[in-house]
Structure formats: structure tokens, C-alpha cells
Write a protein that holds these residues in place. Structure first.
Motif, PDB file in Angstrom:
ATOM      1  N   LEU A  73       0.822  -1.202   0.000  1.00  0.00           N
ATOM      2  CA  LEU A  73       0.000   0.000   0.000  1.00  0.00           C
ATOM      3  C   LEU A  73       0.862   1.261   0.000  1.00  0.00           C
ATOM      4  O   LEU A  73       0.526   2.248  -0.667  1.00  0.00           O
ATOM      5  N   TYR A  74       1.964   1.233   0.744  1.00  0.00           N
ATOM      6  CA  TYR A  74       2.842   2.407   0.764  1.00  0.00           C
ATOM      7  C   TYR A  74       3.559   2.575  -0.573  1.00  0.00           C
ATOM      8  O   TYR A  74       3.815   3.709  -1.006  1.00  0.00           O
ATOM      9  N   ALA A  75       3.891   1.469  -1.232  1.00  0.00           N
ATOM     10  CA  ALA A  75       4.501   1.562  -2.560  1.00  0.00           C
ATOM     11  C   ALA A  75       3.518   2.179  -3.551  1.00  0.00           C
ATOM     12  O   ALA A  75       3.882   3.023  -4.378  1.00  0.00           O
ATOM     13  N   GLU A  76       2.245   1.784  -3.469  1.00  0.00           N
ATOM     14  CA  GLU A  76       1.229   2.363  -4.334  1.00  0.00           C
ATOM     15  C   GLU A  76       1.050   3.854  -4.041  1.00  0.00           C
ATOM     16  O   GLU A  76       0.829   4.658  -4.958  1.00  0.00           O
ATOM     17  N   GLU A  77       1.169   4.220  -2.761  1.00  0.00           N
ATOM     18  CA  GLU A  77       1.001   5.624  -2.390  1.00  0.00           C
ATOM     19  C   GLU A  77       2.115   6.485  -2.983  1.00  0.00           C
ATOM     20  O   GLU A  77       1.880   7.627  -3.406  1.00  0.00           O
ATOM     21  N   ARG A  78       3.325   5.954  -3.049  1.00  0.00           N
ATOM     22  CA  ARG A  78       4.418   6.697  -3.677  1.00  0.00           C
ATOM     23  C   ARG A  78       4.114   6.952  -5.155  1.00  0.00           C
ATOM     24  O   ARG A  78       4.404   8.023  -5.696  1.00  0.00           O
ATOM     25  N   ARG A  79       3.493   5.977  -5.828  1.00  0.00           N
ATOM     26  CA  ARG A  79       3.130   6.149  -7.236  1.00  0.00           C
ATOM     27  C   ARG A  79       2.045   7.217  -7.382  1.00  0.00           C
ATOM     28  O   ARG A  79       2.048   7.999  -8.350  1.00  0.00           O
ATOM     29  N   ARG A  80       1.108   7.287  -6.437  1.00  0.00           N
ATOM     30  CA  ARG A  80       0.075   8.319  -6.484  1.00  0.00           C
ATOM     31  C   ARG A  80       0.700   9.711  -6.335  1.00  0.00           C
ATOM     32  O   ARG A  80       0.269  10.668  -6.995  1.00  0.00           O
ATOM     33  N   LYS A  81       1.679   9.828  -5.442  1.00  0.00           N
ATOM     34  CA  LYS A  81       2.327  11.129  -5.255  1.00  0.00           C
ATOM     35  C   LYS A  81       3.067  11.554  -6.512  1.00  0.00           C
ATOM     36  O   LYS A  81       3.067  12.740  -6.873  1.00  0.00           O
ATOM     37  N   ASP A  82       3.693  10.607  -7.179  1.00  0.00           N
ATOM     38  CA  ASP A  82       4.362  10.927  -8.438  1.00  0.00           C
ATOM     39  C   ASP A  82       3.340  11.394  -9.482  1.00  0.00           C
ATOM     40  O   ASP A  82       3.586  12.340 -10.245  1.00  0.00           O
ATOM     41  N   PHE A  83       2.182  10.741  -9.506  1.00  0.00           N
ATOM     42  CA  PHE A  83       1.125  11.107 -10.443  1.00  0.00           C
ATOM     43  C   PHE A  83       0.574  12.501 -10.127  1.00  0.00           C
ATOM     44  O   PHE A  83       0.267  13.288 -11.041  1.00  0.00           O
ATOM     45  N   GLN A  84       0.470  12.830  -8.839  1.00  0.00           N
ATOM     46  CA  GLN A  84      -0.050  14.134  -8.428  1.00  0.00           C
ATOM     47  C   GLN A  84       0.867  15.264  -8.908  1.00  0.00           C
ATOM     48  O   GLN A  84       0.409  16.327  -9.313  1.00  0.00           O
ATOM     49  N   VAL A  85       2.166  15.005  -8.854  1.00  0.00           N
ATOM     50  CA  VAL A  85       3.129  16.011  -9.313  1.00  0.00           C
ATOM     51  C   VAL A  85       2.914  16.323 -10.793  1.00  0.00           C
ATOM     52  O   VAL A  85       3.045  17.475 -11.235  1.00  0.00           O
ATOM     53  N   GLN A  86       2.537  15.325 -11.571  1.00  0.00           N
ATOM     54  CA  GLN A  86       2.354  15.494 -13.012  1.00  0.00           C
ATOM     55  C   GLN A  86       1.006  16.145 -13.363  1.00  0.00           C
ATOM     56  O   GLN A  86       0.849  16.685 -14.460  1.00  0.00           O
ATOM     57  N   ALA A  87       0.037  16.086 -12.425  1.00  0.00           N
ATOM     58  CA  ALA A  87      -1.298  16.630 -12.703  1.00  0.00           C
ATOM     59  C   ALA A  87      -1.260  18.149 -12.760  1.00  0.00           C
ATOM     60  O   ALA A  87      -0.450  18.799 -12.099  1.00  0.00           O
ATOM     61  N   THR A  88      -2.171  18.736 -13.554  1.00  0.00           N
ATOM     62  CA  THR A  88      -2.193  20.190 -13.713  1.00  0.00           C
ATOM     63  C   THR A  88      -2.779  20.889 -12.495  1.00  0.00           C
ATOM     64  O   THR A  88      -2.369  22.000 -12.158  1.00  0.00           O
ATOM     65  N   ASP A  89      -3.767  20.265 -11.837  1.00  0.00           N
ATOM     66  CA  ASP A  89      -4.351  20.825 -10.618  1.00  0.00           C
ATOM     67  C   ASP A  89      -4.974  19.675  -9.823  1.00  0.00           C
ATOM     68  O   ASP A  89      -4.948  18.506 -10.239  1.00  0.00           O
ATOM     69  N   MET A  90      -5.558  20.019  -8.662  1.00  0.00           N
ATOM     70  CA  MET A  90      -6.108  18.971  -7.792  1.00  0.00           C
ATOM     71  C   MET A  90      -7.259  18.236  -8.447  1.00  0.00           C
ATOM     72  O   MET A  90      -7.375  17.013  -8.334  1.00  0.00           O
ATOM     73  N   ASP A  91      -8.158  18.969  -9.128  1.00  0.00           N
ATOM     74  CA  ASP A  91      -9.286  18.298  -9.797  1.00  0.00           C
ATOM     75  C   ASP A  91      -8.793  17.326 -10.866  1.00  0.00           C
ATOM     76  O   ASP A  91      -9.337  16.223 -11.016  1.00  0.00           O
ATOM     77  N   ASP A  92      -7.751  17.733 -11.590  1.00  0.00           N
ATOM     78  CA  ASP A  92      -7.164  16.857 -12.612  1.00  0.00           C
ATOM     79  C   ASP A  92      -6.587  15.599 -11.963  1.00  0.00           C
ATOM     80  O   ASP A  92      -6.761  14.480 -12.467  1.00  0.00           O
ATOM     81  N   PHE A  93      -5.926  15.786 -10.827  1.00  0.00           N
ATOM     82  CA  PHE A  93      -5.337  14.654 -10.101  1.00  0.00           C
ATOM     83  C   PHE A  93      -6.415  13.696  -9.609  1.00  0.00           C
ATOM     84  O   PHE A  93      -6.340  12.479  -9.832  1.00  0.00           O
ATOM     85  N   LEU A  94      -7.453  14.232  -8.951  1.00  0.00           N
ATOM     86  CA  LEU A  94      -8.496  13.379  -8.377  1.00  0.00           C
ATOM     87  C   LEU A  94      -9.284  12.660  -9.476  1.00  0.00           C
ATOM     88  O   LEU A  94      -9.618  11.483  -9.334  1.00  0.00           O
ATOM     89  N   SER A  95      -9.576  13.358 -10.552  1.00  0.00           N
ATOM     90  CA  SER A  95     -10.304  12.714 -11.661  1.00  0.00           C
ATOM     91  C   SER A  95      -9.472  11.607 -12.294  1.00  0.00           C
ATOM     92  O   SER A  95      -9.992  10.557 -12.679  1.00  0.00           O
TER      93      SER A  95
END
Length: 601
Positions: free
Chosen positions: A411-433
Motif C-alpha cells: 500500500l505504501y509503494a502504491e502511495e508513492r506512485r500516487r504522489k508521483d502522479f499528483q506532481v504530473q497533474a495540472t491541478d487537484m481536480d485533474d489529479f483526483l479525476s
């Protein structure tokens, strides 16, 4: 409470007389304490128990737990359990410790076991299992408490001497059989734990377990010097019942995880592996790996060159732990206390959930001074004792090992991947969607109940009321007709498992949210809003007019103090919580469009 803990640590009681003196001082301070946890403990025994109450009081307070303790009268365990109006049931404890010693159990058979035939001894042992099972089942039927029942010390003597183990069903075998039957009978019972007193006695040394003089003078079955050791063993059960357990081990590297200094000795010069100098570190790592596999988080806090460290994890053939075993890494030249704060923030857990291992005394003292909530382990100078020191820590115990615990590293490994994805997103709505989230809502059942109870005991930050419940208490809610919901979260990176619990108490016209909590892993994704929209819709469909909720502040849940206010609830007068809120369910509440809700039947 922190001042009291510091006082106990400074006095460092060792002998029973130390505990007596300190308990007297503590009792004077108890009325003014605001403890982290409270727990009610009952102690039932077949012998004189002087000193147990005082020792348990001090040891619990040292752990940040304030106990209320009920000690039954001398050898009154049967009467206390069988009498529905006894002080035991009036006290209504959270934990019942039952300690029947083997001499009391055997009676004259302790001295003259072979006055009975083999068949008669077997019949006697079977009868004891029935009798003891009846007592345990009576406790279960009357209390929601956890039950800690001692097994029995196998006698160290036999009138037959070396021929004892040649008997068909001898004295020692009869007690071994009885212990095995108790263990097997309650192995899958979440309410009953069998305390392995026979193992405890062997560890102490059966010859030294009892002071024969005090036994003859006052039926004292445990030597005074051993009472603090036994009470310390009880804390392995008391701490998880009181939701006081550790989640993460933070490790130094040089001369802690391996011998030597990587920056000076180089890859081939550090000590780790099947050699006299390397074996202690290798076995220490093996024990850490075992804890990792049952859900304990590992982190690194080291003053070092990152490239040197990476080479050790990648290339050293005898390393047991590898880089993927660590959920947070701080390898830099910052002070250790600052790094620990950063590790806790990254993992989104409290600093009081951390245990710190470092061979350097100055680093240990720095962390103690700046972060008194962190458990700082005094590593012995001899690395051969590292593993023994680790195994002596009982703060990692939990009441039930769930599949979610075993999957924690993934689960923590997956969370690191989510954080990497969030950095690439344009904004929070883009990240959550982009996460493609869905939540699965299911009512409590026999399969998810252990995880739900565990979440109530360990979740602190997103927890509106911070009420702690055992499996038995959750089952009582269900029997009364209340609703308990399990919420599982998934997204494109993986299944986060059961991450939230909601308990709804059904009133005549309204519903009351008794508990609303969510794992810190998913905070900030608006999953809580999706859950709330379902609760409002369900309340409306069931014919209720209002949905009540509340907030009770703690040291750790300030981030949710305005949760109801920010979600359209109105303040109201009430006695359930520190803050009371109400929502008119005729008002619509919008479900976040990027969270799919699945109702599992």
C-alpha cells in the motif's frame, strides 16, 4: 500525563517496594490527569496478589494509560465469575486477567499424582477443561472485555523421577495436554487470549519462580522480584486494548543495520553476513524483516552519503533488507529529530507511532529531548544483543492481524506512485479525476469486523469522535439494530483495502453518527464527502428526518473540527459530543463526480 511519564522514567522503579512507593505518589495525581487512554482491568487469582495492583498502576501510567484496577478477594475467582451480581460484573472491565496456579488446580495430585490410574488422570484433565471452559464462557456471556487466561506451569518434579516421561498419561503430560486443549479451544476466539504462563515460568526459571518461604507464610505463588516482570508481560495485551501501539521502526544504518561505517570502510568492509562479526546484524535484519511482513513500517534515518547507502542495498550479497522494504528514507546530514518529524509527516502518522534505533547515544538523547513521544531504544553496546532488544519490545502487538496489515508495504509503494502522479497533474481536480476512484460500501460482517475494530483503535487524525471499540462491542451495536459500514477504496494504482468505518445509531425519527473515521492514507481525496453523501441519501430513504453528527477534540484530530460545518450541517445543542451538528436530509448533498460508489450487498 507527559510529566507523570517523565517522573516514572526518572525514578525507574525496579523492586516491588519501588512500585509500592511510586504508586502512592501516582494515586494522588490521578484525579487531575488527562490521560491518552483509560482502561479498566480486573485481576482474578487463586492466591495472594499483594503488589500486583501497585505494579500494574505504575507500568500502565508509564505507557500513557491510566488504569482502574479491581483485584478480587483471595481465591474468589470462582465466586466472582459465577455470581451475576459480583463486584467483577459491576466493575465491567475492559480486560479480565485470570490466574489459577497449578498447585491450586491439582490440589493433592500435585504431591501424589499416581494415587490415580492413567485413565483417572485423563478423566480428571478432561473435567478440568470443561470446568475452565465453563468459567471462560461465563465471562464471555456477561462481558465485552478481553479475557486473558493463564495456562499452567508444567510441574518440575515427579515422584517417579526419570521415569515420568515413560508414563501413559503422567503428571507432566496431563498438564501439557490441558494447556494444548485450552490453546486449541480458543485459538480462533477474538475475545479470549491464553497467556502462556508455562513459557513465562521457563523463561524466569521454574526454580526461581516462587519464594518458598513466602508461599508457606502467605500463599504467595510468585516471588516478589518476579511480579514486575509478569506485569510487564501483561502490557503486551493492555497496550493494544488501550490502542497504544507503535506502527513504524526508524533505523540508523552504520553500526545499527550493519557493522562499520560505509563511508569509511567501503562495501566490502562493513560487517553483515554469516561471520562472527556480521551474524548479529544479519539476524537483527531478519527479525526486522519478520516485523515488516506482519505490517510494521520500516524507515531509514541516517547521516550518510546516499550513493554509498544505495550501493549497499543494491549490491551487498548478505543484506536481508533491501530498499523496497523501507517506506520512508532520510539519508542526509540533518539532525535526527528533524528527520523523524519529516518521516512522520511523509507517512502521515503521529510521531508517537515511531520507535527509533540508533547506536549513537547523542542522537538518542537529542530525539528524547525534542520528541518525547518517540520511543527511543537504548541499543546495547554489544551488537549480539540487538535482536534480543528488538524482541523484548511489545509495543508492536495488535489484537488481530488482518490482511490489510500484511499488505501494508504494498500500500505504501502504491502511495508513492500516487504522489508521483499528483506532481504530473495540472491541478487537484485533474489529479483526483485521473485516479479513477471507487469506494465499496458494505455492512459489517464476520469477515470485515476485525479490520473495523482495528481501525477504531488505531485511527487518530480523521476521526471525528475517537471512540475505541472491540469486536465484541461492534457486535453489540449490530445486535441492537444499529448500522456499521465498512468502506473499501480502490483506484487505478491499486486496492487500498478497508479505509473507513461509520457507525450509525438509529433513533426514533433521526439517525446519529456515533463514529466516522478514515485512514490517513486517503485523506484529501474527497472520499469522505462521497461517504457522507451516501449516509445522507440512506437516512432519507429509511424515512428519518435528520442526520446528527458530532466532533470531540483530541490532540490529533483538529483537522476535522470543521468537517460538519463545511458540509452543510448546522450547530445544535446536544450532549453526545463536544460539538453537535445536524443535517436536514431533505436538503440535497452532491456526490463528488470523480468517486464511484458501489453498494455491496
Amino acid at each position: 500525563m507527559i510529566n507523570l511519564i517523565k517522573k516514572i522514567n526518572e525514578k525507574n522503579p525496579q523492586t516491588l517496594s519501588d512500585f509500592f512507593a511510586l504508586s502512592g505518589e501516582i494515586k494522588k495525581e490521578l484525579p487531575g490527569l488527562e490521560p491518552n487512554r483509560r482502561i479498566k482491568i480486573t485481576f482474578l487469582s487463586s492466591f495472594t496478589t499483594r503488589g500486583f495492583e501497585e505494579t500494574l498502576l505504575v507500568k500502565c501510567c508509564k505507557a500513557g494509560i491510566v488504569p482502574e484496577i479491581y483485584i478480587a478477594d483471595y481465591n474468589q475467582y470462582n465466586q466472582e465469575i459465577l455470581d451475576d451480581s459480583s463486584g467483577l460484573y459491576e466493575f465491567n472491565p475492559d480486560l479480565v486477567i485470570v490466574f489459577i496456579d497449578v498447585r491450586t488446580l491439582l490440589g493433592e495430585l500435585f504431591f501424589l499424582p499416581y494415587t490415580l490410574t492413567d485413565e483417572a488422570r485423563r478423566a480428571w484433565a478432561e473435567e478440568q477443561v470443561r470446568n475452565l471452559g465453563f468459567l471462560i464462557d461465563k465471562l464471555k456471556s456477561k462481558l465485552n472485555a478481553k479475557i486473558l487466561f493463564h495456562n499452567f506451569e508444567t510441574p518440575g518434579h515427579s515422584p517417579l523421577g526419570i521415569l515420568e516421561n515413560k508414563q501413559e498419561f503422567g503428571l507432566v503430560e496431563s498438564i501439557e495436554w490441558l494447556n494444548a486443549e485450552l490453546r486449541n479451544r480458543y485459538k480462533k476466539d477474538s475475545q479470549v487470549f491464553i497467556f502462556d504462563f508455562n513459557a513465562f515460568a521457563s523463561d524466569i526459571g521454574k526454580r526461581d519462580l516462587m519464594d518458598e518461604k513466602m508461599y508457606h507464610l502467605g500463599d504467595v505463588k510468585i516471588a516478589f522480584d518476579n511480579i514486575p516482570i509478569l506485569c510487564e508481560s501483561y502490557l503486551a495485551y493492555i497496550k493494544p486494548i488501550a490502542s497504544k501501539f507503535k506502527k513504524c521502526i526508524v533505523l540508523d544504518l552504520d553500526n545499527t543495520l550493519w557493522g562499520g561505517v560505509i563511508g569509511e570502510d567501503g562495501l566490502s568492509g562493513i560487517r553483515i553476513g554469516p561471520t562472527p562479526g556480521g551474524r548479529p546484524f544479519m539476524e537483527f535484519q531478519k527479525h526486522l524483516l519478520a516485523l515488516f511482513q506482519r505490517g510494521i513500517i520500516l524507515a531509514i534515518n541516517s547521516k550518510n552519503n546516499p550513493d554509498d547507502v544505495q550501493e549497499v542495498f543494491a549490491s551487498h550479497p548478505d543484506m536481508i533488507l533491501r530498499e523496497e522494504h523501507f517506506s520512508a528514507v532520510r539519508i542526509n546530514w540533518e539532525d535526527k529529530a528533524s528527520n523523524i518529524r519529516a518521516i512522520a509527516a511523509e507517512l502521515n502518522i503521529g510521531v508517537d507511532s515511531l520507535v527509533f534505533f540508533d547506536d549513537d547515544k547523542m542522537n538518542r538523547e537529542l530525539v528524547r529531548m525534542e520528541l518525547p513521544e518517540v520511543m527511543v531504544v537504548d541499543l546495547p553496546e554489544d551488537p549480539a544483543l540487538y535482536a534480543k532488544t528488538l524482541l523484548g519490545i511489545h509495543d508492536f502487538n495488535i489484537l488481530q492481524l488482518t490482511e490489510a496489515d500484511k499488505e501494508k508495504s504494498k500500500l505504501y509503494a502504491e502511495e508513492r506512485r500516487r504522489k508521483d502522479f499528483q506532481v504530473q497533474a495540472t491541478d487537484m481536480d485533474d489529479f483526483l479525476s485521473g485516479l479513477a476512484m471507487e469506494i465499496e460500501i458494505e455492512e459489517m460482517n464476520d469477515f470485515n469486523r476485525p479490520r473495523l475494530a482495528q481501525l477504531t483503535q488505531k485511527t487518530n487524525q480523521f476521526n471525528l469522535t475517537t471512540r475505541r471499540y472491540t469486536e465484541e462491542q461492534l457486535e453489540d451495536f449490530r445486535k441492537k439494530g444499529d448500522r456499521i459500514f465498512s468502506i473499501r477504496a480502490k483506484d487505478k494504482f491499486g486496492d487500498s483495502g478497508i479505509i473507513a468505518v461509520v457507525i450509525i445509531q438509529k433513533k426514533i425519527d433521526d439517525w446519529l453518527i456515533d463514529t466516522f473515521l478514515m485512514s490517513c492514507r486517503v485523506i484529501g481525496r474527497k472520499i469522505e464527502n462521497a461517504i457522507l453523501s451516501h449516509l445522507i441519501r440512506l437516512t432519507r430513504e429509511m424515512g428519518a428526518q435528520k442526520l446528527h453528527g458530532g466532533y470531540s477534540p483530541t490532540e490529533k484530530n483538529s483537522q476535522v473540527q470543521d468537517f460538519y460545518k463545511n458540509n452543510g450541517f448546522q450547530a445544535e445543542e446536544g450532549s453526545h459530543f463536544a460539538q453537535n451538528w445536524v443535517y436536514e436530509v431533505s436538503n440535497e448533498y452532491a456526490t463528488p463526480g470523480f468517486v464511484k460508489i458501489i453498494i455491496k450487498q
